[in-house]
Design a protein around this motif. Structure first.
Motif, PDB file in Angstrom:
ATOM      1  N   ALA A  58      34.429 120.156  20.999  1.00  0.00           N
ATOM      2  CA  ALA A  58      35.366 120.700  20.022  1.00  0.00           C
ATOM      3  C   ALA A  58      36.805 120.324  20.373  1.00  0.00           C
ATOM      4  O   ALA A  58      37.600 119.967  19.496  1.00  0.00           O
ATOM      5  N   GLU A  59      37.145 120.397  21.673  1.00  0.00           N
ATOM      6  CA  GLU A  59      38.499 120.056  22.090  1.00  0.00           C
ATOM      7  C   GLU A  59      38.783 118.570  21.894  1.00  0.00           C
ATOM      8  O   GLU A  59      39.859 118.187  21.418  1.00  0.00           O
ATOM      9  N   ARG A  60      37.820 117.736  22.251  1.00  0.00           N
ATOM     10  CA  ARG A  60      38.019 116.298  22.066  1.00  0.00           C
ATOM     11  C   ARG A  60      38.069 115.933  20.590  1.00  0.00           C
ATOM     12  O   ARG A  60      38.827 115.045  20.182  1.00  0.00           O
ATOM     13  N   THR A  61      37.265 116.632  19.783  1.00  0.00           N
ATOM     14  CA  THR A  61      37.319 116.415  18.337  1.00  0.00           C
ATOM     15  C   THR A  61      38.676 116.819  17.785  1.00  0.00           C
ATOM     16  O   THR A  61      39.249 116.131  16.938  1.00  0.00           O
ATOM     17  N   ARG A  62      39.191 117.953  18.298  1.00  0.00           N
ATOM     18  CA  ARG A  62      40.519 118.407  17.868  1.00  0.00           C
ATOM     19  C   ARG A  62      41.588 117.378  18.248  1.00  0.00           C
ATOM     20  O   ARG A  62      42.453 117.045  17.443  1.00  0.00           O
ATOM     21  N   GLN A  63      41.496 116.868  19.483  1.00  0.00           N
ATOM     22  CA  GLN A  63      42.469 115.879  19.928  1.00  0.00           C
ATOM     23  C   GLN A  63      42.365 114.596  19.095  1.00  0.00           C
ATOM     24  O   GLN A  63      43.380 113.997  18.737  1.00  0.00           O
ATOM     25  N   LEU A  64      41.113 114.192  18.802  1.00  0.00           N
ATOM     26  CA  LEU A  64      40.916 112.998  17.989  1.00  0.00           C
ATOM     27  C   LEU A  64      41.472 113.200  16.588  1.00  0.00           C
ATOM     28  O   LEU A  64      42.097 112.298  16.005  1.00  0.00           O
ATOM     29  N   SER A  65      41.264 114.411  16.038  1.00  0.00           N
ATOM     30  CA  SER A  65      41.783 114.710  14.706  1.00  0.00           C
ATOM     31  C   SER A  65      43.307 114.670  14.703  1.00  0.00           C
ATOM     32  O   SER A  65      43.925 114.144  13.768  1.00  0.00           O
ATOM     33  N   LEU A  66      43.922 115.235  15.758  1.00  0.00           N
ATOM     34  CA  LEU A  66      45.376 115.206  15.853  1.00  0.00           C
ATOM     35  C   LEU A  66      45.881 113.768  15.951  1.00  0.00           C
ATOM     36  O   LEU A  66      46.888 113.405  15.334  1.00  0.00           O
ATOM     37  N   MET A  67      45.160 112.954  16.741  1.00  0.00           N
ATOM     38  CA  MET A  67      45.557 111.553  16.882  1.00  0.00           C
ATOM     39  C   MET A  67      45.410 110.824  15.546  1.00  0.00           C
ATOM     40  O   MET A  67      46.265 110.019  15.154  1.00  0.00           O
ATOM     41  N   GLN A  68      44.302 111.132  14.839  1.00  0.00           N
ATOM     42  CA  GLN A  68      44.088 110.517  13.528  1.00  0.00           C
ATOM     43  C   GLN A  68      45.199 110.920  12.556  1.00  0.00           C
ATOM     44  O   GLN A  68      45.761 110.071  11.856  1.00  0.00           O
TER      45      GLN A  68
END
Length: 369
Positions: free
Chosen positions: A147-157
């Motif tokens: 979930a945290e990595r997905t959140r970080q990826l979403s923020l990066m996206q």
């Protein structure tokens, strides 16, 4: 540093015969914490109020609520359903054991109890319980990490999208807040239309969020337009306008290159491609680049058309002054059924104060006193 000893696991002993409780408690107390109950009702109360309970040894034949009924109640309650139950009974028929296992018990021991068998069966079930708990903890930790990595990826996206969109905007006479305003207009419009019979199947929570995120890319194709046209302070002539119209095609092609690189598309890229390519289409077919008519225009682009035109009208440009909110409304009403999808334009009129609030919240810095 020596490892800390594992805390003792807790076993609930349920039996209506004091001698049986005393025997089981004496056998188990050296290795385990024990709790006792002499009837099913008390057992249920203890089980629901003892979060650390690891195993229940449950007599079958008890007055009032028997073991089967108690087990059924334990398994029906989410708070106690995962606690393993071992039946202890003098009943030795196969059908009795089958009944217990059908109700959710993990084992079935017959009286008189053999201490070695009791120890072995209890140890096996407690080991399995601890292993399940550890696996659940590992899964929870993994889910948190994902979930945290997905959140970080979403923020990066999101940051990448905004950077790409801003790159297109900085070459134009428009400002960076234009993309903030338009994406919020699109979201507000979509939310207001989600219950409309024409649109409710297309405007789920996920779809609205993706529309919100993809809207900033609507003018990304402007990076391909020459500065002499893009930055011209006056009205474009016919040839210049034909070149300007190509920004819709350039935007589509840019996103198609991304899809090709990824080996396929997804909902986000689909919306971004639709918006970039078709947001200049008009309901009556007089738009560009394909002269699409009515519902031939993707819904995402029809939403963007309203958002983009409203923001263009209320914003100052080198070739025009800013219109007031009311003047923009009056102009856009004239485009109902010609420039704009009538139902979407009606929704815009209904929430026009929401548009005004978004415009105020994200107004350009030079407008702030």
């Amino acid at each position: 540093m020596s490892a800390q000893p594992k805390p003792k696991q807790t076993i609930l002993i349920v039996d209506d015969t004091p001698d049986n409780i005393m025997l089981l408690s004496r056998l188990l107390k050296e290795k385990y914490n024990t709790k006792v109950a002499t009837n099913g009702a008390t057992a249920l109360q203890i089980a629901t109020s003892t979060p650390e309970l690891d195993l229940i040894l449950l007599d079958v034949m008890m007055p009032g609520m028997d073991g089967y009924e108690t087990c059924r109640a334990l398994k029906a309650n989410p708070a106690t359903a995962d606690i393993p139950v071992i039946f202890l009974t003098a009943k030795s028929q196969v059908e009795d054991e089958a009944m217990g296992l059908t109700l959710g018990a993990v084992d079935y021991l017959t009286k008189p109890i053999s201490p070695p068998i009791l120890f072995a069966r209890v140890a096996t079930q407690l080991t399995l319980r601890r292993a399940r708990q550890q696996l659940e903890e590992q899964n929870e930790n993994l889910e948190r990490i994902v979930a945290e990595r997905t959140r970080q990826l979403s923020l990066m996206q999101d940051a990448t999208i905004m950077a790409m969109a801003s790159m297109a905007e900085t070459r134009d006479n428009e400002t960076g807040n234009h993309i903030r305003r338009t994406q919020n207009y699109v979201k507000a419009l979509a939310e207001s239309l989600r219950q409309h019979p024409r649109f409710h199947e297309s405007l789920s929570d996920e779809a609205i969020e993706l529309l919100y995120k993809s809207a900033p890319l609507h003018d990304i194709g402007k990076v391909g337009i020459p500065d002499r046209i893009l930055l011209k302070p006056g009205k474009l002539d016919r040839d210049e306008f034909e070149i300007m119209k190509l920004h819709a095609v350039y935007g589509r092609d840019t996103i198609m290159l991304v899809e090709k690189h990824l080996g396929g598309s997804n909902s986000f890229l689909m919306y971004a491609r639709e918006i970039a390519h078709s947001h200049q289409e008009k309901w009556d077919g007089s738009g560009y680049p394909q002269n699409l008519v009515g519902d031939e225009i993707p819904l995402s682009a029809r939403l963007m058309a309203v958002a983009d035109v409203y923001d263009a009208l209320i914003s100052e440009r080198v070739y025009k002054p800013a219109f007031s909110h009311q003047d923009a409304l009056d102009i856009m009403k004239k485009g109902r059924g010609t420039h704009f999808d009538p139902d979407i334009l009606d929704a815009f009129i209904e929430i026009e104060q929401r548009f005004a609030a978004i415009a105020a919240e994200f107004r350009d810095e030079e407008e702030i006193e």
